[in-house]
Design an enzyme around this catalytic site. Structure first.
Site: not given
Ligand code: AP5
Length: 220
Positions: A13, A88, A127, A160, A171
């Site tokens: 994402k 979420r 990552r 991370r 997760r």
């Molecule tokens: P990346 O693009 O970072 O993926 P992502 O979907 O953004 O992953 P996140 O882990 O950031 O999502 P998440 O939803 O768990 O975490 P968030 O930060 O929102 O890509 C991942 C890896 O894959 C990278 O290394 C990239 O290079 C690689 N990649 C990408 N595309 C690729 C491809 N096509 N092929 C190969 N490799 C590829 O949330 C973290 C924490 O914050 C949560 O656990 C929670 O505690 C809190 N939080 C955040 N938002 C909320 C909310 N709305 N409500 C409650 N808690 C929240």
């Protein structure tokens, strides 16, 4: 263009939101990035969120909805925005819907990036992020030129805390229980598009852009 980019942890994402942000000149609003920034600077929000994030649990809805309300009131969201990692929970989806109604704004499309659990694990545990500029890498799929060093600014790379395999598996469980049901919230709206999230970053970007074209891609 007002986009919700939805999907499990590590679906890509953030990667795709950044590209859409450049293409359309609209901000990427990542609740995860905003929370990590608050943790780094030890704000009240950061202190309240840290324990949840370290465990891989969701931060309480009330904090997230307050954060989103403030962010959507900023001037730079007038032409559109990409919501990355929000909503979420059903409660967040309902809160967003009420907020947008008050603001007279409508979402154009909800894109669900669909990937398997095996891909989620592979992408998350590989990552790495730059501790200075937050540039993102993957040790196998998009490695830095020099191991452990950011290509862009020379900063050190880190993993991370929630990208350890046990945390990633947790997760995924949280996603299935609390976040996946949000898809049902949008199913009846006609806004939901499902994208195959397996492939290269370019391929996935093309799939998303083609869905946006069918929604009138130049709309902003
Ligand atoms: P990346 O693009 O970072 O993926 P992502 O979907 O953004 O992953 P996140 O882990 O950031 O999502 P998440 O939803 O768990 O975490 P968030 O930060 O929102 O890509 C991942 C890896 O894959 C990278 O290394 C990239 O290079 C690689 N990649 C990408 N595309 C690729 C491809 N096509 N092929 C190969 N490799 C590829 O949330 C973290 C924490 O914050 C949560 O656990 C929670 O505690 C809190 N939080 C955040 N938002 C909320 C909310 N709305 N409500 C409650 N808690 C929240």
């Amino acid at each position: 263009m007002k986009i919700i980019l939805f999907g499990p942890p590590g679906a890509g994402k953030g990667t795709q939101s950044r590209r859409l942000s450049e293409t359309f000149g609209i901000p990427q609003i990542s609740t995860g990035d905003i929370l990590r920034e608050n943790v780094k600077y030890q704000t009240e929000l950061g202190k309240a969120a840290l324990a949840y994030m370290e465990k891989g649990e969701l931060v309480p809805d009330e904090l997230i909805l307050r954060l989103i309300k403030e962010r959507l009131c900023s001037e730079d969201t007038k032409a559109g925005f990409i919501l990355d990692g929000f909503p979420r929970t059903i409660n967040q989806a309902e809160g967003l819907s009420n907020l947008l109604k008050e603001m007279g704004i409508e979402i154009d499309v909800v894109i669900n990036v669909d990937v398997t659990d095996a891909v989620i694990i592979e992408r998350n545990i590989g990552r790495r992020l730059c501790s200075d500029c937050q540039m993102m890498y993957h040790i196998e799929f998009s490695p830095p030129k020099k191991e452990g060093i950011c290509n862009k600014c020379g900063g050190g790379l880190y993993q991370r805390i929630d990208d350890r395999e046990d945390k990633v598996r947790y997760r995924i469980e949280v996603y299935k229980k609390e976040t996946a049901p949000v898809l049902n919230f949008y199913k009846g709206s006609g806004l939901l598009k499902v994208i195959n999230g397996i492939g290269t970053e370019d391929e996935i970007n093309r799939r998303i852009l083609s869905e946006l074209d069918t929604k009138g891609g130049s709309k902003q």
